[in-house]
Design a protein around this motif. Structure first.
Motif, PDB file in Angstrom:
ATOM      1  N   PRO A 141     -10.308   2.171   3.284  1.00 17.14           N
ATOM      2  CA  PRO A 141     -10.056   2.328   1.849  1.00 17.14           C
ATOM      3  C   PRO A 141      -9.316   3.636   1.560  1.00 17.14           C
ATOM      4  O   PRO A 141      -9.624   4.664   2.159  1.00 17.14           O
ATOM      5  CB  PRO A 141     -11.459   2.335   1.231  1.00 17.14           C
ATOM      6  N   ASN A 142      -8.372   3.574   0.655  1.00 20.23           N
ATOM      7  CA  ASN A 142      -7.620   4.769   0.263  1.00 20.23           C
ATOM      8  C   ASN A 142      -8.578   5.804  -0.332  1.00 20.23           C
ATOM      9  O   ASN A 142      -9.219   5.546  -1.351  1.00 20.23           O
ATOM     10  CB  ASN A 142      -6.555   4.356  -0.771  1.00 20.23           C
ATOM     11  N   GLU A 144      -8.674   6.832  -4.127  1.00 22.65           N
ATOM     12  CA  GLU A 144      -9.099   5.908  -5.185  1.00 22.65           C
ATOM     13  C   GLU A 144     -10.622   5.818  -5.186  1.00 22.65           C
ATOM     14  O   GLU A 144     -11.261   5.980  -4.147  1.00 22.65           O
ATOM     15  CB  GLU A 144      -8.481   4.526  -4.955  1.00 22.65           C
ATOM     16  N   SER A 194       0.828  -1.214   0.000  1.00 21.48           N
ATOM     17  CA  SER A 194       0.000   0.000   0.000  1.00 21.48           C
ATOM     18  C   SER A 194       0.858   1.258   0.000  1.00 21.48           C
ATOM     19  O   SER A 194       0.546   2.243  -0.661  1.00 21.48           O
ATOM     20  CB  SER A 194      -0.885   0.065   1.251  1.00 21.48           C
ATOM     21  N   ILE A 227      -6.076   0.474   2.592  1.00 24.46           N
ATOM     22  CA  ILE A 227      -6.208  -0.535   1.534  1.00 24.46           C
ATOM     23  C   ILE A 227      -6.355   0.173   0.182  1.00 24.46           C
ATOM     24  O   ILE A 227      -7.239   1.010  -0.001  1.00 24.46           O
ATOM     25  CB  ILE A 227      -7.437  -1.453   1.793  1.00 24.46           C
ATOM     26  N   CYS A 228      -5.462  -0.194  -0.737  1.00 24.70           N
ATOM     27  CA  CYS A 228      -5.441   0.393  -2.086  1.00 24.70           C
ATOM     28  C   CYS A 228      -5.644  -0.736  -3.106  1.00 24.70           C
ATOM     29  O   CYS A 228      -5.622  -1.915  -2.750  1.00 24.70           O
ATOM     30  CB  CYS A 228      -4.079   1.019  -2.392  1.00 24.70           C
ATOM     31  N   GLN A 229      -5.759  -0.360  -4.352  1.00 22.41           N
ATOM     32  CA  GLN A 229      -5.847  -1.413  -5.386  1.00 22.41           C
ATOM     33  C   GLN A 229      -4.598  -2.277  -5.402  1.00 22.41           C
ATOM     34  O   GLN A 229      -4.641  -3.451  -5.746  1.00 22.41           O
ATOM     35  CB  GLN A 229      -6.039  -0.772  -6.754  1.00 22.41           C
ATOM     36  N   LEU A 257     -12.565  -0.628  -5.022  1.00 17.07           N
ATOM     37  CA  LEU A 257     -11.996  -1.347  -3.871  1.00 17.07           C
ATOM     38  C   LEU A 257     -12.992  -2.298  -3.208  1.00 17.07           C
ATOM     39  O   LEU A 257     -12.622  -3.059  -2.313  1.00 17.07           O
ATOM     40  CB  LEU A 257     -11.488  -0.338  -2.825  1.00 17.07           C
ATOM     41  N   LYS A 310     -12.147  -6.082  -3.150  1.00 14.50           N
ATOM     42  CA  LYS A 310     -10.946  -6.334  -2.336  1.00 14.50           C
ATOM     43  C   LYS A 310     -11.279  -6.220  -0.851  1.00 14.50           C
ATOM     44  O   LYS A 310     -10.860  -7.041  -0.042  1.00 14.50           O
ATOM     45  CB  LYS A 310      -9.842  -5.341  -2.719  1.00 14.50           C
ATOM     46  N   LEU A 311     -12.058  -5.224  -0.493  1.00 11.45           N
ATOM     47  CA  LEU A 311     -12.405  -5.041   0.926  1.00 11.45           C
ATOM     48  C   LEU A 311     -13.233  -6.216   1.440  1.00 11.45           C
ATOM     49  O   LEU A 311     -13.022  -6.685   2.571  1.00 11.45           O
ATOM     50  CB  LEU A 311     -13.154  -3.713   1.116  1.00 11.45           C
TER      51      LEU A 311
END
Ligand code: SF4
Length: 223
Positions: free
Chosen positions: A183-184, A187, A126, A154-156, A192, A195-196
């Protein structure tokens, strides 16, 4: 003794476990890290000595959950911080430390004056930096003496293996602590979502309590 302070203001906490609590914020200038997603790189500050900062804090007359010391990295100003914490504790304030979780020796000197620790876990995929696991592990061993929760952006680009390593660290050092998956904000949230959800499942499997909490203050347009 002077410290570089970017701003002092009142607002509600916009992230983490104490979301929505009313706080006085003291933002310190300068940081020892350089995360790729950093949104706090101010170029202006004021210099305060502890008495000057204390007088400014006392201008806020309402009831507050706590004073949030944030940054940058507040622990870089450890000696200044110690003086201000002693002053504000005498006047009944609680102390909330927002930190990148790397300066263990500095925390050790201050932990008796801190009530809440909001500690970052910097996942290398990240941040775009090298890993900080050993630093984080040592830091958490001190922080767990007080109320502590952890926060990972949390990023891509964030990798599952980094999350798993973070969960192992939490389980090994402070198994009751909650991890915030944040989450970032730079973005698009839709990118996201999957992913989350996947990361939340992994946290359940690995028996670490985790909450997905975005930065609310940015969503509602407050400081
Ligand atoms: S630790 Fe925080 S203030 Fe420092 S570079 Fe990273 S995001 Fe920015």
């Amino acid at each position: 003794m002077k410290a570089k302070i970017v701003e002092v203001f009142e607002s509600i906490q916009g992230e983490g476990l104490y979301l929505g609590e009313k706080q006085i914020f003291v933002r310190f200038f300068g940081c020892n890290l350089s995360c790729s997603f950093c949104d706090t790189r101010p170029d202006r500050f004021m210099e305060y000595d502890p008495q000057e900062l204390f007088k400014e804090i006392e201008l806020y007359q309402d009831k507050y959950h706590s004073i949030s010391f944030t940054g940058g990295e507040p622990l870089l100003c450890k000696d200044f911080l110690k003086e201000i914490l002693v002053l504000t504790a005498k006047h009944g304030h609680k102390h909330y430390l927002e930190t990148n979780g790397t300066l263990t020796a500095e925390l050790e000197e201050l932990i008796e004056y801190i009530d809440f620790v909001a500690m970052d876990l910097k996942l290398p995929s990240s941040t775009g930096m090298g890993d900080l696991w050993d630093k984080h592990r040592n830091f958490l061993k001190v922080a767990r003496r007080k109320e502590v929760f952890l926060k990972a952006i949390i990023c891509q680009l964030t990798k599952e293996e980094d999350l798993k390593q973070a969960l192992e660290l939490i389980r090994g050092v402070s198994p009751g602590s909650v991890l915030i998956l944040q989450p970032n904000s730079n973005e698009h949230p839709g990118l996201l979502d999957k992913k989350l959800s996947r990361f939340k499942e992994i946290c359940v499997q690995e028996r670490v309590t985790a909450c997905v909490i975005p930065q609310i203050h940015k969503m509602i347009g407050i400081k």
